[in-house]
Motif scaffolding. Sequence first.
Motif, PDB file in Angstrom:
ATOM      1  N   UNK A 169       9.596  13.333 -49.909  1.00 23.64           N
ATOM      2  CA  UNK A 169      10.584  12.917 -48.914  1.00 23.64           C
ATOM      3  C   UNK A 169      10.089  11.745 -48.077  1.00 23.64           C
ATOM      4  N   UNK A 170       8.788  11.554 -48.008  1.00 21.11           N
ATOM      5  CA  UNK A 170       8.258  10.446 -47.210  1.00 21.11           C
ATOM      6  C   UNK A 170       8.399   9.103 -47.929  1.00 21.11           C
ATOM      7  N   UNK A 171       8.652   9.162 -49.232  1.00 27.34           N
ATOM      8  CA  UNK A 171       8.850   7.908 -49.961  1.00 27.34           C
ATOM      9  C   UNK A 171      10.214   7.334 -49.607  1.00 27.34           C
ATOM     10  N   UNK A 172      10.307   6.009 -49.519  1.00 32.03           N
ATOM     11  CA  UNK A 172      11.611   5.420 -49.198  1.00 32.03           C
ATOM     12  C   UNK A 172      12.606   5.639 -50.336  1.00 32.03           C
ATOM     13  N   UNK A 173      13.828   5.876 -49.947  1.00 33.02           N
ATOM     14  CA  UNK A 173      14.902   6.102 -50.911  1.00 33.02           C
ATOM     15  C   UNK A 173      15.575   4.767 -51.187  1.00 33.02           C
ATOM     16  N   UNK A 174      15.447   4.266 -52.415  1.00 26.75           N
ATOM     17  CA  UNK A 174      16.012   2.976 -52.794  1.00 26.75           C
ATOM     18  C   UNK A 174      17.240   3.224 -53.656  1.00 26.75           C
ATOM     19  N   UNK A 175      18.416   3.199 -53.043  1.00 26.46           N
ATOM     20  CA  UNK A 175      19.649   3.445 -53.778  1.00 26.46           C
ATOM     21  C   UNK A 175      20.094   2.246 -54.595  1.00 26.46           C
ATOM     22  N   UNK A 176      19.505   1.090 -54.352  1.00 26.72           N
ATOM     23  CA  UNK A 176      19.863  -0.107 -55.117  1.00 26.72           C
ATOM     24  C   UNK A 176      19.268  -0.082 -56.514  1.00 26.72           C
TER      25      UNK A 176
END
Length: 163
Positions: free
Chosen positions: A93-100
């Motif tokens: 969860x600490x990893x950034x979520x990259x929806x692109x």
Amino acid sequence: MHVAEIIGNVALGFSVALLPGPATVAIVEAGLRRGFARALATGLGVAAADVAFVLGVFWGLSRLVQIELFRVVLLGVASAVLVYLGCASIRGASRPLDLEKPGGRGSMNPLLAGFLVNMSNPIAAVWWAAVFGSLLGDIPNGARWQALFVGFQISAGVLLWHT
């Protein structure tokens, strides 16, 4: 078997899968982190676990669940797997979520991840043993294969929801 019965069995599977649980969380997380294809593969793994439950109950696994020692071991292993998957999810969860950029490779095959999440869910095991086991108990021996077909229809409803 009538079409209305088939639709009712699929609807039963659909309604069971509607309930939020570890499988739903795994599918949504896979979809958000890695895209639709990964979520779909995870859902297929969940459905494969349901088919494994159907086959296990059909071939007598529900009798094993009645043995206290087996139940304690089963719940212990299932709890350990769910805790491990939960901790891995919290760490991730600490990893950034990259929806692109939904692609990318994960650490585990999504089919296997979905399968393990559902197989380690004690609620799923108890539900299949209780519901499908009672269905098998009410059907005469000559119609047991029809009960197996009903179990697959319920699994199809689960797959429909997860898709």
